[in-house]
Design a protein around this motif. Structure first.
Motif, PDB file in Angstrom:
ATOM      1  N   GLN A 116       7.613  -2.802 -60.772  1.00  0.00           N
ATOM      2  CA  GLN A 116       8.519  -2.099 -60.912  1.00  0.00           C
ATOM      3  C   GLN A 116       8.448  -0.426 -60.659  1.00  0.00           C
ATOM      4  O   GLN A 116       8.806   0.396 -61.113  1.00  0.00           O
ATOM      5  N   GLU A 147       6.463  -6.059 -50.631  1.00  0.00           N
ATOM      6  CA  GLU A 147       7.456  -5.316 -51.421  1.00  0.00           C
ATOM      7  C   GLU A 147       8.650  -5.092 -50.669  1.00  0.00           C
ATOM      8  O   GLU A 147       8.817  -4.442 -49.601  1.00  0.00           O
ATOM      9  N   SER A 167       1.078  -4.697 -49.821  1.00  0.00           N
ATOM     10  CA  SER A 167       1.517  -3.943 -51.044  1.00  0.00           C
ATOM     11  C   SER A 167       0.064  -3.748 -51.944  1.00  0.00           C
ATOM     12  O   SER A 167      -0.996  -3.918 -51.499  1.00  0.00           O
ATOM     13  N   GLU A 168       0.298  -3.110 -53.144  1.00  0.00           N
ATOM     14  CA  GLU A 168      -0.945  -2.569 -53.833  1.00  0.00           C
ATOM     15  C   GLU A 168      -1.773  -4.021 -54.339  1.00  0.00           C
ATOM     16  O   GLU A 168      -3.058  -3.734 -54.096  1.00  0.00           O
ATOM     17  N   ASP A 197       4.920   4.524 -48.276  1.00  0.00           N
ATOM     18  CA  ASP A 197       4.540   3.593 -49.348  1.00  0.00           C
ATOM     19  C   ASP A 197       5.197   4.138 -50.649  1.00  0.00           C
ATOM     20  O   ASP A 197       4.832   5.334 -51.067  1.00  0.00           O
ATOM     21  N   TYR A 215      12.544  -3.251 -50.069  1.00  0.00           N
ATOM     22  CA  TYR A 215      13.246  -2.368 -50.187  1.00  0.00           C
ATOM     23  C   TYR A 215      14.435  -2.395 -49.629  1.00  0.00           C
ATOM     24  O   TYR A 215      14.408  -2.659 -48.421  1.00  0.00           O
ATOM     25  N   ARG A 237       5.450   3.162 -53.576  1.00  0.00           N
ATOM     26  CA  ARG A 237       4.386   3.317 -54.947  1.00  0.00           C
ATOM     27  C   ARG A 237       3.397   4.240 -54.753  1.00  0.00           C
ATOM     28  O   ARG A 237       2.917   4.570 -55.695  1.00  0.00           O
ATOM     29  N   VAL A 255       7.784   2.114 -58.879  1.00  0.00           N
ATOM     30  CA  VAL A 255       8.147   2.885 -57.508  1.00  0.00           C
ATOM     31  C   VAL A 255       8.245   4.645 -57.918  1.00  0.00           C
ATOM     32  O   VAL A 255       9.244   4.685 -58.575  1.00  0.00           O
ATOM     33  N   VAL A 278       9.771  -5.366 -56.774  1.00  0.00           N
ATOM     34  CA  VAL A 278       8.363  -4.939 -56.894  1.00  0.00           C
ATOM     35  C   VAL A 278       7.888  -5.439 -58.083  1.00  0.00           C
ATOM     36  O   VAL A 278       8.562  -5.421 -59.128  1.00  0.00           O
ATOM     37  N   PHE A 288      15.128  -2.627 -54.792  1.00  0.00           N
ATOM     38  CA  PHE A 288      13.811  -3.042 -54.714  1.00  0.00           C
ATOM     39  C   PHE A 288      13.344  -3.939 -55.495  1.00  0.00           C
ATOM     40  O   PHE A 288      14.090  -4.334 -56.600  1.00  0.00           O
TER      41      PHE A 288
END
Length: 485
Positions: free
Chosen positions: A100, A82, A159-160, A128, A84, A130, A102, A97, A95
């Motif tokens: 989206q 991700e 990332s997630e 993080d 940023y 998110r 965030v 992602v 960013f």
């Protein structure tokens, strides 16, 4: 659950489970950190690579078009990142992602600056965006224009989506690890542990079986001797000592019961005779009335008096011995001259000795120190020994009384000639109601005299010893402590 082996085994299994779970938990955290640190070190230069390809700022403003293109290109190559763009204060300017979502508006810059200062060589976790409150591995670099800091490129490397895939793979990995190596390790450890527990408690099981045999009536059951200093060996030795003491107590109780039966027989006999004599002569006096001559009356009354004296002495001996054995006899010690006591006692028995033509010889030192003793009780000891000597010394025999000073005490010896005492009887001569040749003519007594002597000397902290060759002499020896300066 009554078995110690089962309880220890269950506790051991519980400990193994706790240790196993702790091992899995610690290893999982360590493995996760390993993967995170590996990912960060592998991708430490990703942020620098990005700004080499495109400048995220143009004239101090965010280059949205170029930045979007390069960001999407990077994510296409590595969907686990991700990207940023931060201003100098950490506020998120832009960013890229996937979904989206965030939630943070700014990122803490301290980890970012630490990472840049270390050039990616140190493991650093950052915010993080998110997931507020969570930390993640990242790559970062500062963006300058004309030596002016415009902001930072902050790239989340896990990332997630990466975390989701990683968790699934890690879960599968740990399932395989648990059911293979860890499970096998725990089972082997459990088997080894149970064998060791059984081996370590083998002595205890032997002790338990021995105690059960003892409880069921096998009074000679004993725990084998173990050549160790372990607690079980000490327990076994303690049980053996206890069993020996119980067995000795049982034997003593049997002896006491035997003595009790003998006491009843002896005392009944000793009491019956004088009572029968007293009763017989009283009845004779009553029956003859005035027809009895003064000489016969005097003779009868003398016999009654002697029998009464004998009965009184027997009861007094029983009473005194009971008080001595129960510790209720009052002892009044004083410093006294034992020479005078010995001379007085020899004079008292001189007339009785002459009736049997027995010579009493004395060898008493004139320089004896004072002894610390109870006058009445010590006189009782000497009289009982002399009375015993006169009774067992034959006609034309001899009795000697000796007293001399030894280290810290005065030693007294009373010796008489005669048949002596059988060697088998030397150990029991001081037992109550014990008499040698009870039926010998002229030998009368309760069998309590020597028992009383022994108890009195024990009260004075002394012991009495006996020597006899079983043929020609018997000698009693005891010591008394001298006056303390």
């Amino acid at each position: 659950m009554k078995s110690l082996f089962l309880r220890i085994s269950l506790i051991f299994i519980l400990v193994l489970l706790i240790v196993g779970c702790s091992y899995i938990f610690i290893t999982a955290i360590t493995a996760q950190r390993y993967f995170q640190e590996t990912t960060q070190r592998l991708n430490a230069t990703v942020a620098e690579y990005m700004i080499e390809e495109v400048n995220p700022f143009v004239d101090g403003e965010v280059n949205e078009a170029a930045l979007g293109t390069i960001m999407h290109s990077m994510m296409a190559v590595n969907p686990g990142i991700e990207v940023y763009l931060l201003d100098p204060t950490g506020e998120i300017l832009s960013f890229v992602v996937l979904d989206q979502l965030v939630k943070l508006k700014r990122v803490e810059l301290a980890p970012v600056k630490e990472f840049i200062a270390a050039k990616g060589d140190d493991f650093v976790m950052g915010d993080d965006p998110r997931n507020p409150g969570e930390k993640s591995v990242f790559s970062a670099t500062a963006v300058y224009e004309d030596d002016k800091l415009l902001g930072y490129v902050y790239i989340i490397l896990a990332s997630e989506k990466y975390e989701t895939i990683s968790s699934g793979v890690l879960g599968s990995y740990w399932m395989q690890l648990t059911f293979n190596s860890i499970l096998i390790t725990l089972v082997v450890a459990l088997l080894i542990g149970l064998v060791l527990i059984a081996w370590l408690t083998r002595h205890l099981r032997t002790i338990v079986r021995t105690v059960e045999r003892f409880k069921d009536g096998d009074l000679h059951a004993r725990v084998p001797h173990y050549k160790t200093n372990s607690e079980f060996a000490v327990l076994g030795e303690t049980f053996n000592h206890m069993a020996d003491r119980i067995l000795n107590n049982i034997e003593e109780l049997k002896n006491v019961d035997s003595l009790r039966r003998e006491l009843i027989a002896n005392v009944s006999h000793d009491l019956r005779n004088p009572l029968a004599i007293i009763n017989g002569y009283i009845e004779t006096l009553q029956m003859k009335g005035e027809s009895i001559s003064p000489e016969e009356k005097e003779s009868y009354l003398k016999i009654i008096g002697n029998s009464t004296d004998k009965l009184t002495k027997l009861v007094a001996d029983l009473f005194d011995l009971s008080k001595l054995e129960s510790g209720q006899m009052q002892v009044k010690k004083e410093n006294l001259n034992i020479q005078e006591l010995l001379y007085d006692s020899s004079l008292k028995y001189e007339l009785l000795a002459k009736s049997k033509n027995i010579a009493i010889e004395t060898a008493i030192s004139s320089s004896l120190p004072l002894v610390n003793a109870d006058l009445y009780l010590l006189d009782r000891v000497i009289q009982n020994l002399l009375d015993n000597a006169v009774k067992y010394t034959p006609q034309d025999g001899e009795i000697s009384i000796e007293a001399s000073s030894v280290a810290g005490a005065v030693e007294v010896k009373i010796r008489n000639s005669g048949g002596g005492i059988p060697q088998a009887d030397l150990e029991t001569i001081f037992d109550r109601y014990y008499m040698i040749d009870r039926e010998r003519e002229g030998v009368e007594g309760s069998g309590l005299g020597l028992a009383i002597v022994k108890r009195i000397l024990e009260v004075h902290g002394s012991e009495i010893h006996i020597e006899s060759d079983s043929n020609s002499f018997t000698e009693f020896i005891f010591e008394l402590p001298v006056e303390q300066a």
